[in-house]
Design a protein around this motif. Structure first.
Motif, PDB file in Angstrom:
ATOM      1  N   VAL A  35       0.927  -1.172   0.085  1.00  0.00           N
ATOM      2  CA  VAL A  35      -0.060   0.128  -0.010  1.00  0.00           C
ATOM      3  C   VAL A  35       0.870   1.342  -0.042  1.00  0.00           C
ATOM      4  N   GLN A  36       1.976   1.277   0.984  1.00  0.00           N
ATOM      5  CA  GLN A  36       2.865   2.351   0.810  1.00  0.00           C
ATOM      6  C   GLN A  36       3.530   2.623  -0.379  1.00  0.00           C
ATOM      7  N   SER A  37       3.599   1.603  -1.241  1.00  0.00           N
ATOM      8  CA  SER A  37       4.194   1.875  -2.516  1.00  0.00           C
ATOM      9  C   SER A  37       3.348   2.187  -3.746  1.00  0.00           C
ATOM     10  N   GLY A  38       1.847   2.285  -3.042  1.00  0.00           N
ATOM     11  CA  GLY A  38       1.198   3.084  -4.360  1.00  0.00           C
ATOM     12  C   GLY A  38      -0.253   2.025  -4.412  1.00  0.00           C
ATOM     13  N   THR A  39      -0.089   0.813  -4.272  1.00  0.00           N
ATOM     14  CA  THR A  39      -1.110   0.124  -4.815  1.00  0.00           C
ATOM     15  C   THR A  39      -1.218  -1.375  -3.942  1.00  0.00           C
ATOM     16  N   ALA A  40      -2.300  -1.838  -3.603  1.00  0.00           N
ATOM     17  CA  ALA A  40      -2.467  -3.106  -2.950  1.00  0.00           C
ATOM     18  C   ALA A  40      -2.474  -4.155  -3.859  1.00  0.00           C
ATOM     19  N   ASP A  41      -1.312  -4.674  -3.889  1.00  0.00           N
ATOM     20  CA  ASP A  41      -1.055  -5.712  -5.338  1.00  0.00           C
ATOM     21  C   ASP A  41      -1.154  -7.013  -4.618  1.00  0.00           C
ATOM     22  N   ILE A  42      -2.416  -7.434  -4.644  1.00  0.00           N
ATOM     23  CA  ILE A  42      -2.566  -8.501  -3.754  1.00  0.00           C
ATOM     24  C   ILE A  42      -1.997 -10.121  -4.236  1.00  0.00           C
ATOM     25  N   PRO A  43      -1.789 -10.193  -5.549  1.00  0.00           N
ATOM     26  CA  PRO A  43      -1.063 -11.368  -5.941  1.00  0.00           C
ATOM     27  C   PRO A  43       0.366 -11.363  -5.335  1.00  0.00           C
ATOM     28  N   LYS A  44       0.910 -10.082  -5.247  1.00  0.00           N
ATOM     29  CA  LYS A  44       2.301  -9.899  -4.861  1.00  0.00           C
ATOM     30  C   LYS A  44       2.564 -10.162  -3.581  1.00  0.00           C
ATOM     31  N   LEU A  50       0.438 -11.975  -1.567  1.00  0.00           N
ATOM     32  CA  LEU A  50       0.221 -13.036  -1.263  1.00  0.00           C
ATOM     33  C   LEU A  50       1.528 -14.047  -1.638  1.00  0.00           C
ATOM     34  N   GLU A  51       2.147 -13.774  -2.728  1.00  0.00           N
ATOM     35  CA  GLU A  51       3.254 -14.457  -2.933  1.00  0.00           C
ATOM     36  C   GLU A  51       4.686 -14.498  -2.200  1.00  0.00           C
ATOM     37  N   THR A  52       4.701 -13.080  -1.786  1.00  0.00           N
ATOM     38  CA  THR A  52       5.833 -12.722  -0.920  1.00  0.00           C
ATOM     39  C   THR A  52       5.477 -13.335   0.558  1.00  0.00           C
ATOM     40  N   TYR A  53       4.303 -13.278   0.964  1.00  0.00           N
ATOM     41  CA  TYR A  53       3.915 -13.991   2.053  1.00  0.00           C
ATOM     42  C   TYR A  53       4.438 -15.528   2.103  1.00  0.00           C
ATOM     43  N   ASN A  54       3.658 -15.954   1.143  1.00  0.00           N
ATOM     44  CA  ASN A  54       3.982 -17.544   0.761  1.00  0.00           C
ATOM     45  C   ASN A  54       5.303 -17.893   0.686  1.00  0.00           C
ATOM     46  N   ALA A  55       6.155 -17.276  -0.086  1.00  0.00           N
ATOM     47  CA  ALA A  55       7.640 -17.379  -0.253  1.00  0.00           C
ATOM     48  C   ALA A  55       8.469 -17.477   1.052  1.00  0.00           C
ATOM     49  N   ILE A  56       7.932 -16.597   1.973  1.00  0.00           N
ATOM     50  CA  ILE A  56       8.699 -16.560   3.173  1.00  0.00           C
ATOM     51  C   ILE A  56       8.054 -17.508   4.218  1.00  0.00           C
ATOM     52  N   ARG A  57       6.799 -17.652   4.480  1.00  0.00           N
ATOM     53  CA  ARG A  57       6.294 -18.435   5.592  1.00  0.00           C
ATOM     54  C   ARG A  57       6.030 -19.611   5.268  1.00  0.00           C
ATOM     55  N   GLN A  58       5.902 -19.914   3.988  1.00  0.00           N
ATOM     56  CA  GLN A  58       5.574 -21.546   3.848  1.00  0.00           C
ATOM     57  C   GLN A  58       6.693 -22.538   4.140  1.00  0.00           C
ATOM     58  N   PRO A  59       7.930 -22.224   3.697  1.00  0.00           N
ATOM     59  CA  PRO A  59       8.999 -23.087   4.065  1.00  0.00           C
ATOM     60  C   PRO A  59       9.274 -23.083   5.436  1.00  0.00           C
ATOM     61  N   PHE A  60       9.150 -21.938   6.091  1.00  0.00           N
ATOM     62  CA  PHE A  60       9.599 -21.837   7.586  1.00  0.00           C
ATOM     63  C   PHE A  60       8.426 -22.590   8.470  1.00  0.00           C
ATOM     64  N   GLY A  61       7.235 -22.409   8.172  1.00  0.00           N
ATOM     65  CA  GLY A  61       6.151 -22.785   8.817  1.00  0.00           C
ATOM     66  C   GLY A  61       6.274 -24.435   8.857  1.00  0.00           C
ATOM     67  N   ASN A  62       6.469 -24.905   7.449  1.00  0.00           N
ATOM     68  CA  ASN A  62       6.535 -26.372   7.511  1.00  0.00           C
ATOM     69  C   ASN A  62       7.820 -26.999   8.171  1.00  0.00           C
ATOM     70  N   PHE A  63       8.925 -26.196   8.019  1.00  0.00           N
ATOM     71  CA  PHE A  63      10.173 -26.579   9.075  1.00  0.00           C
ATOM     72  C   PHE A  63       9.768 -26.734  10.210  1.00  0.00           C
ATOM     73  N   VAL A  64       9.216 -25.805  10.911  1.00  0.00           N
ATOM     74  CA  VAL A  64       8.725 -25.979  12.425  1.00  0.00           C
ATOM     75  C   VAL A  64       7.723 -26.977  12.574  1.00  0.00           C
ATOM     76  N   ALA A  65       7.044 -27.352  11.815  1.00  0.00           N
ATOM     77  CA  ALA A  65       5.844 -28.316  12.201  1.00  0.00           C
ATOM     78  C   ALA A  65       6.714 -29.495  11.876  1.00  0.00           C
ATOM     79  N   ARG A  66       7.640 -29.647  10.873  1.00  0.00           N
ATOM     80  CA  ARG A  66       8.160 -30.811  10.984  1.00  0.00           C
ATOM     81  C   ARG A  66       9.116 -31.169  12.237  1.00  0.00           C
ATOM     82  N   GLU A  67       9.744 -30.252  12.654  1.00  0.00           N
ATOM     83  CA  GLU A  67      10.742 -30.257  13.655  1.00  0.00           C
ATOM     84  C   GLU A  67      10.099 -30.672  14.915  1.00  0.00           C
ATOM     85  N   THR A  68       8.864 -30.047  14.843  1.00  0.00           N
ATOM     86  CA  THR A  68       7.957 -30.132  16.116  1.00  0.00           C
ATOM     87  C   THR A  68       7.556 -31.783  16.424  1.00  0.00           C
ATOM     88  N   LYS A  69       7.436 -32.130  15.144  1.00  0.00           N
ATOM     89  CA  LYS A  69       6.893 -33.705  15.108  1.00  0.00           C
ATOM     90  C   LYS A  69       7.946 -34.706  15.352  1.00  0.00           C
TER      91      LYS A  69
END
Ligand SMILES: Cc1cc2nc3c(=O)[nH]c(=O)nc-3n(C[C@H](O)[C@H](O)[C@H](O)COP(=O)(O)OP(=O)(O)OC[C@H]3O[C@@H](n4cnc5c(N)ncnc54)[C@H](O)[C@@H]3O)c2cc1C
Length: 148
Positions: free
Chosen positions: A59-68, A70-89
């Protein structure tokens, strides 16, 4: 314990993605995990930190680029969230002296050598190491870089 209470420990089957179209999964919906590293809520908070900042930066950069966003969130959080779940198990399997932790055939009353217990202690300790070596603040820098 003579009469321990029991309840199911539910976990989410690891997901390839935490986002799709205009939907984002956070917290337990994305990576519900066993409790053995005490990290489910912490990971949910880190999901929110990263997604919230991605929205703000876009939003600060001028537009709410929803696809970008979501992709940014996914690229950062999916690998780490899955890593923590795996280590926890894995940590739970170690705590419970299971076959997967190398205790095939161990039954109540069996003796385990002190050396093996010491090894187990070291491995369990190491399982926690990332909680004080990794930081969500490093991931925030990745969000900033994505929206520069
Ligand atoms: C016994 C136990 C101990 C734990 N210990 C720790 C710990 O020490 N450290 C740690 O970090 N984590 C711990 N956790 C994990 C932590 O509680 C969860 O990871 C965290 O609560 C997940 O947050 P969430 O917001 O994703 O989901 P939730 O906390 O489950 O929140 C989801 C919310 O959505 C609501 N909801 C569901 N369906 C609907 C609907 N259709 N409409 C509206 N609302 C709905 C639910 O009522 C709930 O309030 C523990 C969990 C348990 C069970």
């Amino acid at each position: 314990m003579n009469k321990p209470t029991k309840w199911l420990i539910q976990a989410v089957t690891p997901l390839d993605r935490y986002v799709g179209d205009r939907v984002a999964l956070l917290g337990d919906a994305a990576h519900g995990m066993p409790p053995h590293l005490g990290n489910g809520a912490g990971q949910a908070i880190e999901d929110a930190l990263i997604l919230g900042n991605a929205i703000a930066k876009s939003v600060q950069s001028g537009t709410a680029d929803i696809p970008k966003i979501l992709e940014t969130y996914n690229a950062i959080r999916q690998p780490f969230g899955n890593f923590v779940a795996r280590e926890t198990k894995r940590a739970g399997l170690l705590y419970d002296f299971t076959d997967e932790a190398g205790f095939e055939g161990l039954r109540e009353g069996d003796k385990v050598s002190l050396e093996r217990l010491a090894e187990l202690g070291t491995e369990i300790n190491e399982k926690w190491a990332w909680t004080w070596t990794a930081s969500a603040l490093d991931d925030l820098k990745k969000v900033e870089a994505a929206f520069q």
